[in-house]
Design a protein around this motif. Structure first.
Motif, PDB file in Angstrom:
ATOM      1  N   CYS A   1      53.883  40.475  15.751  1.00 51.02           N
ATOM      2  CA  CYS A   1      55.161  41.181  15.610  1.00 51.02           C
ATOM      3  C   CYS A   1      56.063  41.023  16.824  1.00 51.02           C
ATOM      4  O   CYS A   1      57.227  41.443  16.792  1.00 51.02           O
ATOM      5  N   GLY A   2      55.541  40.462  17.915  1.00 52.73           N
ATOM      6  CA  GLY A   2      56.364  40.245  19.096  1.00 52.73           C
ATOM      7  C   GLY A   2      56.552  41.457  19.974  1.00 52.73           C
ATOM      8  O   GLY A   2      57.296  41.411  20.959  1.00 52.73           O
ATOM      9  N   SER A   3      55.886  42.597  19.628  1.00 49.13           N
ATOM     10  CA  SER A   3      56.028  43.798  20.452  1.00 49.13           C
ATOM     11  C   SER A   3      55.327  43.605  21.793  1.00 49.13           C
ATOM     12  O   SER A   3      54.385  42.824  21.917  1.00 49.13           O
ATOM     13  N   ARG A   4      55.790  44.340  22.786  1.00 49.58           N
ATOM     14  CA  ARG A   4      55.253  44.192  24.124  1.00 49.58           C
ATOM     15  C   ARG A   4      53.819  44.706  24.199  1.00 49.58           C
ATOM     16  O   ARG A   4      53.483  45.755  23.658  1.00 49.58           O
ATOM     17  N   ILE A   5      52.969  43.944  24.882  1.00 47.50           N
ATOM     18  CA  ILE A   5      51.624  44.403  25.219  1.00 47.50           C
ATOM     19  C   ILE A   5      51.715  44.987  26.615  1.00 47.50           C
ATOM     20  O   ILE A   5      52.072  44.267  27.560  1.00 47.50           O
ATOM     21  N   PRO A   6      51.449  46.273  26.788  1.00 49.05           N
ATOM     22  CA  PRO A   6      51.625  46.889  28.109  1.00 49.05           C
ATOM     23  C   PRO A   6      50.902  46.117  29.208  1.00 49.05           C
ATOM     24  O   PRO A   6      49.795  45.609  29.003  1.00 49.05           O
ATOM     25  N   VAL A   7      51.520  46.049  30.379  1.00 56.58           N
ATOM     26  CA  VAL A   7      50.923  45.348  31.506  1.00 56.58           C
ATOM     27  C   VAL A   7      49.631  46.033  31.954  1.00 56.58           C
ATOM     28  O   VAL A   7      48.818  45.445  32.661  1.00 56.58           O
ATOM     29  N   ARG A   8      49.461  47.271  31.505  1.00 59.12           N
ATOM     30  CA  ARG A   8      48.222  47.986  31.811  1.00 59.12           C
ATOM     31  C   ARG A   8      46.989  47.205  31.372  1.00 59.12           C
ATOM     32  O   ARG A   8      45.953  47.212  32.045  1.00 59.12           O
ATOM     33  N   TYR A   9      47.081  46.491  30.239  1.00 63.29           N
ATOM     34  CA  TYR A   9      45.939  45.724  29.747  1.00 63.29           C
ATOM     35  C   TYR A   9      45.532  44.656  30.756  1.00 63.29           C
ATOM     36  O   TYR A   9      44.343  44.456  31.031  1.00 63.29           O
ATOM     37  N   LEU A  10      46.504  43.965  31.308  1.00 62.55           N
ATOM     38  CA  LEU A  10      46.210  42.949  32.322  1.00 62.55           C
ATOM     39  C   LEU A  10      45.678  43.597  33.594  1.00 62.55           C
ATOM     40  O   LEU A  10      44.705  43.105  34.186  1.00 62.55           O
ATOM     41  N   CYS A  11      46.286  44.703  34.003  1.00 64.20           N
ATOM     42  CA  CYS A  11      45.868  45.379  35.244  1.00 64.20           C
ATOM     43  C   CYS A  11      44.419  45.855  35.160  1.00 64.20           C
ATOM     44  O   CYS A  11      43.650  45.706  36.121  1.00 64.20           O
ATOM     45  N   VAL A  12      44.036  46.430  34.032  1.00 62.74           N
ATOM     46  CA  VAL A  12      42.678  46.933  33.877  1.00 62.74           C
ATOM     47  C   VAL A  12      41.666  45.796  33.963  1.00 62.74           C
ATOM     48  O   VAL A  12      40.625  45.913  34.624  1.00 62.74           O
ATOM     49  N   GLU A  13      41.958  44.683  33.315  1.00 62.44           N
ATOM     50  CA  GLU A  13      41.025  43.549  33.327  1.00 62.44           C
ATOM     51  C   GLU A  13      40.912  42.922  34.712  1.00 62.44           C
ATOM     52  O   GLU A  13      39.805  42.617  35.180  1.00 62.44           O
ATOM     53  N   VAL A  14      42.038  42.750  35.384  1.00 63.68           N
ATOM     54  CA  VAL A  14      42.013  42.185  36.740  1.00 63.68           C
ATOM     55  C   VAL A  14      41.325  43.139  37.705  1.00 63.68           C
ATOM     56  O   VAL A  14      40.500  42.729  38.540  1.00 63.68           O
ATOM     57  N   LEU A  15      41.653  44.427  37.615  1.00 61.89           N
ATOM     58  CA  LEU A  15      41.062  45.421  38.511  1.00 61.89           C
ATOM     59  C   LEU A  15      39.555  45.501  38.325  1.00 61.89           C
ATOM     60  O   LEU A  15      38.790  45.508  39.309  1.00 61.89           O
ATOM     61  N   THR A  16      39.101  45.552  37.079  1.00 58.79           N
ATOM     62  CA  THR A  16      37.668  45.649  36.823  1.00 58.79           C
ATOM     63  C   THR A  16      36.942  44.396  37.297  1.00 58.79           C
ATOM     64  O   THR A  16      35.855  44.483  37.885  1.00 58.79           O
ATOM     65  N   ALA A  17      37.529  43.237  37.068  1.00 58.68           N
ATOM     66  CA  ALA A  17      36.923  41.992  37.545  1.00 58.68           C
ATOM     67  C   ALA A  17      36.794  42.001  39.063  1.00 58.68           C
ATOM     68  O   ALA A  17      35.755  41.627  39.620  1.00 58.68           O
ATOM     69  N   GLY A  18      37.837  42.452  39.750  1.00 56.13           N
ATOM     70  CA  GLY A  18      37.798  42.510  41.207  1.00 56.13           C
ATOM     71  C   GLY A  18      36.770  43.496  41.730  1.00 56.13           C
ATOM     72  O   GLY A  18      36.045  43.216  42.698  1.00 56.13           O
ATOM     73  N   LEU A  19      36.678  44.655  41.093  1.00 59.56           N
ATOM     74  CA  LEU A  19      35.709  45.663  41.529  1.00 59.56           C
ATOM     75  C   LEU A  19      34.276  45.189  41.306  1.00 59.56           C
ATOM     76  O   LEU A  19      33.395  45.424  42.139  1.00 59.56           O
ATOM     77  N   PHE A  20      34.031  44.522  40.184  1.00 58.79           N
ATOM     78  CA  PHE A  20      32.687  43.997  39.921  1.00 58.79           C
ATOM     79  C   PHE A  20      32.310  42.955  40.972  1.00 58.79           C
ATOM     80  O   PHE A  20      31.169  42.921  41.456  1.00 58.79           O
TER      81      PHE A  20
END
Length: 365
Positions: free
Chosen positions: A70-89
């Protein structure tokens, strides 16, 4: 080869877990079961997301933060959570290795989920708080190194003691905060429009241009919202300059009492309103118990102190940068999570430095 493979594995695993945490962050506050639907979906168009559009970090970047359907925005939160969790691990693996890193991966995942849910919804689900406390206690027996001991019984005792201390400390803060700051009274120079309205199982009040959801006002059964100088109509009866006392499910006006389920709307004007409030939510109380169960009693004291210190500065900065939003609620859970994360990656060194420098104690206290 092993030295290169393990950090990569930790990072990739963290990104995958971060993708799962995004599902938890979206679904838990909305009471959407994690297993139904099983596949991820777009919140806007409800389209099921295929696996190749659900790759951690890569898919968000490839799609440029938009749903392919549908072209709706995917919140940047999704990217932040994945990057943050990867970094913490990765940091946890680099700092601890086996056997502690996998334990801290579980705990750090809880911290990330709690942080983003609390920021958006001002709640921390019981699945994280109570579940985290139970997980910490069980894991302390399986991995006693969590409590810096080789005794499983000793580790169990320290984990339970940490959970109890954390819960007790914040519970006392909540109770004293309620006594000191449990009510906020607003008096108006001229009568303000007032509307209480029920819509099915929910309700809200509007005073002037401000609207509050009913469920957000009442934190406990004893809470009471008081409306003064009311000129309103209740159950067909007009009231002049009355005092209305609302509980979550009842209204008392003079000697008359009404079940709110029997009313649809109350409107008129008022001259003052007293709103109950909490210094801190009970979700934070249960959350710090989980911190104590995983990290022990010293971490509880450190986490509460660090969270309070950082939270005060953040609140002052917020007031300075947004003076028109001085009454904005600030969730405390993210600061507790930050304090606990600091403890994992260097809190013991800060603890020792403090007591050596300011308390005159040498060694590891």
């Amino acid at each position: 080869m092993k030295e290169a493979v393990y950090p990569v594995f930790a990072t990739v695993l963290g990104a995958i877990i971060g993708s799962f945490l995004n599902a938890c962050i979206h679904r838990m506050p909305r009471n959407i079961p994690l297993g139904n639907p099983r596949r991820s979906f777009c919140p806007s168009c409800q389209r099921t997301i295929p696996w190749y559009e659900n790759l951690p970090i890569l898919s968000w970047l490839a799609l440029r933060g938009k749903c392919a359907g549908c072209g709706s925005r995917i919140p940047v939160r999704y990217l932040c959570v994945e990057v943050l969790t990867a970094g913490l691990f990765l940091l946890a693996w680099t700092r601890y290795g086996l056997p502690l890193a996998p334990v801290y991966w579980i705990f750090l995942a809880l911290l990330v989920a709690a942080t983003f849910i609390d920021i958006e919804h001002f709640i921390i689900p019981d699945e994280i708080t109570k579940g985290g406390t139970a997980a910490g206690i069980i894991l302390s027996v399986l991995v006693p190194e969590m409590m810096q001991t080789s005794s499983r019984i000793g580790a169990l005792g320290l984990s339970v003691a940490g959970a109890a201390l954390g819960y007790g400390m914040l519970w006392l803060i909540v109770q004293f905060g309620k006594l000191a700051f449990g009510k906020k009274r607003h008096a108006f120079p001229a009568a303000e429009p007032f509307v209480w309205r029920r819509d099915g199982d929910t309700a809200s009040i509007t005073v002037g241009e401000e609207t509050l959801e009913w469920i957000d006002i009442f934190g406990r059964e004893s809470d009471e919202l008081v409306v003064e100088g009311a000129t309103v109509r209740v159950a067909g009866q007009p009231l002049e300059n009355a005092t209305l006392r609302f509980r979550y499910d009842r209204l008392t006006a003079g000697t008359a009492s009404h079940a709110l389920d029997d009313l649809d709307v109350i409107e008129g004007t008022i001259t003052a309103i007293t709103i109950p409030r909490e210094a801190m939510g009970f979700g934070d109380v249960k959350f710090i118990a989980a911190v104590g169960a995983f990290l022990g009693w010293k971490a509880v004291i450190f986490t509460i102190s660090a969270a309070s210190f950082i939270g005060c500065f953040a609140a002052l900065a917020g007031l300075f940068l947004a003076r028109d939003k001085a009454g904005t609620r600030v969730p405390f859970g993210p600061f507790l999570a930050l304090g606990a994360a600091i403890w994992i990656f260097g809190g013991q060194a800060i603890w020792n430095w403090y007591f050596q420098t300011f308390a005159g104690r040498g060694g590891d206290f």
